[in-house]
Design an enzyme around this catalytic site. Sequence first.
Site, mmCIF file in Angstrom:
data_model
loop_
_atom_site.group_PDB
_atom_site.id
_atom_site.type_symbol
_atom_site.label_atom_id
_atom_site.label_comp_id
_atom_site.label_asym_id
_atom_site.label_seq_id
_atom_site.Cartn_x
_atom_site.Cartn_y
_atom_site.Cartn_z
ATOM 1 N N LYS A 151 52.157 8.946 -2.877
ATOM 2 C CA LYS A 151 52.986 7.801 -3.258
ATOM 3 C C LYS A 151 52.287 7.135 -4.439
ATOM 4 O O LYS A 151 51.564 6.147 -4.303
ATOM 5 C CB LYS A 151 53.152 6.853 -2.064
ATOM 6 C CG LYS A 151 54.332 5.924 -2.222
ATOM 7 C CD LYS A 151 54.753 5.335 -0.899
ATOM 8 C CE LYS A 151 55.719 4.183 -1.062
ATOM 9 N NZ LYS A 151 56.994 4.517 -1.707
ATOM 10 N N GLU A 184 64.924 14.866 -0.901
ATOM 11 C CA GLU A 184 65.097 13.497 -0.416
ATOM 12 C C GLU A 184 65.988 12.754 -1.401
ATOM 13 O O GLU A 184 66.459 13.331 -2.374
ATOM 14 C CB GLU A 184 63.736 12.799 -0.266
ATOM 15 C CG GLU A 184 62.936 12.727 -1.561
ATOM 16 C CD GLU A 184 61.569 12.061 -1.393
ATOM 17 O OE1 GLU A 184 61.325 11.432 -0.352
ATOM 18 O OE2 GLU A 184 60.768 12.168 -2.327
#
Length: 285
Positions: A151, A184
């Site tokens: 991330k 995603e």
Amino acid sequence: MGLKIWMNDGLADEADAKVSVFDHGLLYGDGVFEGIRVYNGKVFEHDAHINRLFTSAHAIRLKVPTDKETLKNYVRQTVDANNIKNGYIRLIVTRGVGTLGLNPLICKQGQLIIIADKIQLYPQELYENGLRVISASTLRNHPQSVPPQIKSLNYLNNILAKIEAIDHNMLEAIMYNHEGFVAEATGDNIFVVKERKITTPPISAGSLDGITRKVVMRLAKENGYDVREANLARYDLYDADEIFLTGTAAEVIGVVEVDGRPIGSGKPGPVTRDLLSKFEQYTRQ
Ligand code: PMP
């Protein structure tokens, strides 16, 4: 009056919370972050977020300038200082101040920033009627470039896909990986429901190891649903009875159209609604 922002080892007024123009977080997107919810004054899945931050930092060889327990304490202090009972925390560690060159090892000290604020939510109407999305032509990062599990502060991959969505007057886009499988959405994980079986792409398909994803999978299993991780192709989206997205900000939200095709009944389906309600019960208890 502005917010109190945590900067390295103490709180600062928002107006004074500044970083150097030589910070590699700014110059190169070199850093990591977390987005965390506060429900009823409690930091949701605090350990999971702190662990993911440290894992992301480790993966880019960035030393978080504090240990996990101290960091959790800083987060709580920031939440309290801003009197946040229900809100959103942004936790950031940048590489810190360096030179104009790429070399991260010149940056002596990571920069820690914690912001606790109100949360921007999707309008309630979208939870009732669902999101319309497109398939982005921008592929999710190849695992041998910036691994999608990290991330990192470099979100350009997802931002390019988000621009495609916005260009189509939509709020979200589905991202595929280099093999053509679903990864995603630009800021959320994805689930497909077919004949009441729930499937989400494995992390190896290029998705973030989402904390909401994990909680929703657990809640679904505890409530008797068949939940599995398997590769999904575009066909599986078009053929789904239901699709929903999960994420810290969005929680659980139905998708009712992909690439102009209605999904299922064209309304958020019973499994999506059930899991949203279970998630709400769980987070607001
Ligand atoms: N995928 C991406 C790319 C994200 O940025 C996020 C977080 N907004 C998610 C999935 C969802 O993860 P989480 O449930 O941990 O917020």
